[in-house]
Design a protein around this motif. Structure first.
Motif, PDB file in Angstrom:
ATOM      1  N   UNK A 114      14.814 -29.701 -40.390  1.00 18.49           N
ATOM      2  CA  UNK A 114      15.094 -29.369 -38.989  1.00 18.49           C
ATOM      3  C   UNK A 114      16.014 -28.159 -38.881  1.00 18.49           C
ATOM      4  N   UNK A 115      16.967 -28.058 -39.802  1.00 17.68           N
ATOM      5  CA  UNK A 115      17.868 -26.908 -39.772  1.00 17.68           C
ATOM      6  C   UNK A 115      17.119 -25.618 -40.118  1.00 17.68           C
ATOM      7  N   UNK A 116      16.172 -25.693 -41.069  1.00 20.39           N
ATOM      8  CA  UNK A 116      15.378 -24.510 -41.419  1.00 20.39           C
ATOM      9  C   UNK A 116      14.521 -24.068 -40.234  1.00 20.39           C
ATOM     10  N   UNK A 117      13.921 -25.036 -39.546  1.00 18.98           N
ATOM     11  CA  UNK A 117      13.129 -24.698 -38.365  1.00 18.98           C
ATOM     12  C   UNK A 117      14.001 -24.100 -37.267  1.00 18.98           C
ATOM     13  N   UNK A 118      15.230 -24.566 -37.175  1.00 16.32           N
ATOM     14  CA  UNK A 118      16.138 -24.008 -36.177  1.00 16.32           C
ATOM     15  C   UNK A 118      16.486 -22.565 -36.518  1.00 16.32           C
ATOM     16  N   UNK A 119      16.755 -22.283 -37.798  1.00 16.21           N
ATOM     17  CA  UNK A 119      17.072 -20.907 -38.202  1.00 16.21           C
ATOM     18  C   UNK A 119      15.891 -19.990 -37.906  1.00 16.21           C
ATOM     19  N   UNK A 120      14.677 -20.449 -38.206  1.00 20.01           N
ATOM     20  CA  UNK A 120      13.479 -19.645 -37.948  1.00 20.01           C
ATOM     21  C   UNK A 120      13.291 -19.414 -36.449  1.00 20.01           C
ATOM     22  N   UNK A 121      13.519 -20.451 -35.651  1.00 23.45           N
ATOM     23  CA  UNK A 121      13.363 -20.324 -34.208  1.00 23.45           C
ATOM     24  C   UNK A 121      14.414 -19.381 -33.623  1.00 23.45           C
ATOM     25  N   UNK A 122      15.627 -19.418 -34.165  1.00 25.23           N
ATOM     26  CA  UNK A 122      16.676 -18.522 -33.684  1.00 25.23           C
ATOM     27  C   UNK A 122      16.325 -17.066 -34.006  1.00 25.23           C
ATOM     28  N   UNK A 123      15.788 -16.846 -35.223  1.00 19.36           N
ATOM     29  CA  UNK A 123      15.392 -15.469 -35.595  1.00 19.36           C
ATOM     30  C   UNK A 123      14.258 -14.978 -34.704  1.00 19.36           C
ATOM     31  N   UNK A 124      13.275 -15.836 -34.449  1.00 17.37           N
ATOM     32  CA  UNK A 124      12.164 -15.451 -33.568  1.00 17.37           C
ATOM     33  C   UNK A 124      12.675 -15.122 -32.173  1.00 17.37           C
ATOM     34  N   UNK A 125      13.599 -15.915 -31.658  1.00 18.11           N
ATOM     35  CA  UNK A 125      14.136 -15.641 -30.330  1.00 18.11           C
ATOM     36  C   UNK A 125      14.865 -14.290 -30.314  1.00 18.11           C
ATOM     37  N   UNK A 126      15.597 -13.972 -31.384  1.00 14.46           N
ATOM     38  CA  UNK A 126      16.330 -12.699 -31.448  1.00 14.46           C
ATOM     39  C   UNK A 126      15.357 -11.516 -31.442  1.00 14.46           C
ATOM     40  N   UNK A 128      12.259 -11.465 -30.261  1.00 13.81           N
ATOM     41  CA  UNK A 128      11.587 -11.361 -28.963  1.00 13.81           C
ATOM     42  C   UNK A 128      12.517 -10.780 -27.906  1.00 13.81           C
ATOM     43  N   UNK A 129      13.817 -11.064 -28.029  1.00 15.93           N
ATOM     44  CA  UNK A 129      14.760 -10.467 -27.070  1.00 15.93           C
ATOM     45  C   UNK A 129      14.820  -8.942 -27.252  1.00 15.93           C
ATOM     46  N   UNK A 130      14.842  -8.519 -28.538  1.00 19.21           N
ATOM     47  CA  UNK A 130      14.880  -7.057 -28.796  1.00 19.21           C
ATOM     48  C   UNK A 130      13.617  -6.386 -28.291  1.00 19.21           C
ATOM     49  N   UNK A 131      12.459  -7.023 -28.534  1.00 15.23           N
ATOM     50  CA  UNK A 131      11.202  -6.427 -28.055  1.00 15.23           C
ATOM     51  C   UNK A 131      11.148  -6.395 -26.538  1.00 15.23           C
ATOM     52  N   UNK A 132      11.714  -7.436 -25.896  1.00 11.29           N
ATOM     53  CA  UNK A 132      11.712  -7.457 -24.438  1.00 11.29           C
ATOM     54  C   UNK A 132      12.587  -6.344 -23.881  1.00 11.29           C
ATOM     55  N   UNK A 133      13.732  -6.097 -24.559  1.00 13.55           N
ATOM     56  CA  UNK A 133      14.613  -5.020 -24.093  1.00 13.55           C
ATOM     57  C   UNK A 133      13.982  -3.655 -24.283  1.00 13.55           C
ATOM     58  N   UNK A 134      13.142  -3.488 -25.337  1.00 14.33           N
ATOM     59  CA  UNK A 134      12.442  -2.200 -25.550  1.00 14.33           C
ATOM     60  C   UNK A 134      11.124  -2.128 -24.797  1.00 14.33           C
ATOM     61  N   UNK A 135      10.846  -3.166 -24.014  1.00 14.94           N
ATOM     62  CA  UNK A 135       9.641  -3.249 -23.193  1.00 14.94           C
ATOM     63  C   UNK A 135       8.349  -3.218 -24.025  1.00 14.94           C
ATOM     64  N   UNK A 147      12.264 -21.392 -25.765  1.00 13.82           N
ATOM     65  CA  UNK A 147      11.993 -22.824 -25.709  1.00 13.82           C
ATOM     66  C   UNK A 147      11.815 -23.410 -27.114  1.00 13.82           C
ATOM     67  N   UNK A 148      11.183 -22.652 -28.002  1.00 17.63           N
ATOM     68  CA  UNK A 148      11.012 -23.117 -29.376  1.00 17.63           C
ATOM     69  C   UNK A 148      12.361 -23.250 -30.071  1.00 17.63           C
ATOM     70  N   UNK A 149      13.301 -22.340 -29.773  1.00 18.32           N
ATOM     71  CA  UNK A 149      14.622 -22.431 -30.375  1.00 18.32           C
ATOM     72  C   UNK A 149      15.371 -23.667 -29.860  1.00 18.32           C
ATOM     73  N   UNK A 150      15.248 -23.960 -28.566  1.00 12.13           N
ATOM     74  CA  UNK A 150      15.919 -25.134 -28.002  1.00 12.13           C
ATOM     75  C   UNK A 150      15.355 -26.434 -28.578  1.00 12.13           C
ATOM     76  N   UNK A 151      14.010 -26.468 -28.759  1.00  9.68           N
ATOM     77  CA  UNK A 151      13.398 -27.662 -29.349  1.00  9.68           C
ATOM     78  C   UNK A 151      13.846 -27.857 -30.791  1.00  9.68           C
ATOM     79  N   UNK A 152      13.915 -26.752 -31.540  1.00  9.85           N
ATOM     80  CA  UNK A 152      14.359 -26.844 -32.928  1.00  9.85           C
ATOM     81  C   UNK A 152      15.817 -27.289 -32.995  1.00  9.85           C
TER      82      UNK A 152
END
Length: 365
Positions: A114-126, A128-135, A147-152
């Motif tokens: 569960x901790x590994x999935x959380x680390x992966x979800x946190x990286x994915x969220x980071x 996606x945030x950068x891509x969203x800021x660069x449009x 949502x995936x990060x919160x579930x993890x």
């Protein structure tokens, strides 16, 4: 010519008949016997000092704990026996921990995953945030990653709780003493499967002891917490300690009609061992009281009455009284009866007010 003499003879005969009838009536009245004087049993109501209460009992611990396992398992160790002195946190018994250890390992593996999935979800969220800021990514994609990060994160918290629970249950595989004491009973042997809540070892604190006695219901009702007793060992009456009532049972035993009383022992020497037989004697002296047989009691119209013999006329009169303690055999008169009065003890329901009686002594009150 003979009619006149016949008439005289008839008149004389009638007079004799009337005289005989009158004489018979007088004899009947004289033959009616007077009402007989009834013999009755009675006692003199005399105040007497109460006998000092003295009862036998045993020494028992104030604090006794039944130790048991909280989980199902096979007993692999029981390191104590009855009578052993134990110290706080000493191992008393243990069950096979294999299944519980495996549960801990599985829970730890789930947490790592569960901790590994959380680390992966946190990286994915980071990312996606950068891509969203660069449009270069849509906002919907970022929200999915969030949502995936919160579930993890929730899964990791649940796995951590499961690991903590498994570790706690592993701790239940051993029974440790909660205080210094002595083993009073054992309820399981090595190799036996113990269910949760089953008593395995009973331990007691030997420094806090009670003298436990059973007293008659009528007397026990007069005791109160703090009442003082003298307690002696039956095997050595020279050893005496003081005690105070600590606890009184709320109701009497339905068979023996006695109350269980616990008397806390103060500064008792080691000779007062658990299980020792003792005699407890009430210290307080009680004032004299009038005690009568229960057979003297008459209850009418909600009143409590006694038949009292008037010595001047040898007749009986009802006297209303107020009662204190009562048992199946005796009553205690709290008021309404003066000392020295003679009270009828038998046949009270067949007497009538003013009836003459002949006094016969019964057993003294």
């Amino acid at each position: 010519m003979n009619r006149a003499p016949d008439r005289h003879r008839n008149t004389a005969l009638a007079a004799l008949i009337v005289a005989a009838a009158a004489l018979a009536g007088c004899n009947d009245r004289q033959a009616t016997p007077p009402q007989p004087v009834r013999p009755v049993l009675s006692v003199i109501a005399e105040p007497r000092p109460q006998q000092r209460l003295s009862v036998a009992g045993t020494v028992q611990p104030q604090i006794r704990t039944d130790m048991s396992f909280r989980v199902l398992g096979r007993v692999i160790a029981r390191d104590v026996r009855v009578g052993d002195l134990i110290a706080k946190n000493q191992l008393l018994a243990a069950i096979d921990p294999t299944q519980l250890e495996l549960a801990v390992r599985a829970a730890r593996a789930d947490l790592v995953s569960a901790q590994a999935q959380l680390v992966n979800a946190q990286a994915t969220e980071t990312r996606q945030r950068a891509l969203l800021e660069s449009r270069t990514a849509t906002e919907a994609t970022f929200e999915t990653a969030e949502q995936a990060r919160e579930a993890a994160q929730a899964s990791a918290a649940r796995a951590a709780a499961s690991l903590a629970k498994a570790q706690e249950q592993l701790g239940y595989a051993r029974i440790l003493a909660e205080f210094d004491g002595v083993v009073t009973a054992v309820g399981a042997e090595v190799g036996q499967v113990a269910s949760p809540g089953m008593t395995v070892v009973s331990i007691a604190r030997p420094d806090l002891r009670d003298a436990v006695v059973d007293v008659p219901d009528g007397i026990g009702g007069q005791l109160a917490v703090g009442t003082r007793f003298d307690v002696v060992l039956q095997v050595n009456p020279a050893l005496k300690v003081r005690g105070e009532v600590r606890e009184i049972a709320p109701q009497a035993d339905p068979v023996t009609r006695s109350l269980r009383v616990k008397i806390a022992l103060r500064d008792a020497p080691e000779a007062f061992r658990l299980g020792a037989t003792i005699t407890a004697t009430l210290k307080a002296r009680t004032p004299p009281r009038i005690e009568l047989p229960r057979s003297t009691l008459v209850e009418r119209d909600g009143k409590t009455l006694l038949w009292v013999v008037d010595p001047a006329t040898s007749t009986v009169v009802l006297r209303e009284v107020w009662l204190g303690e009562r048992t199946d055999q005796t009553i205690v008169v709290a008021g309404g009866l003066e000392a020295g009065a003679r009270v009828v003890t038998a046949g009270v329901n067949s007497l009538s007010a003013g009836q003459k009686v002949r006094v016969e002594e019964g057993p003294r009150s």
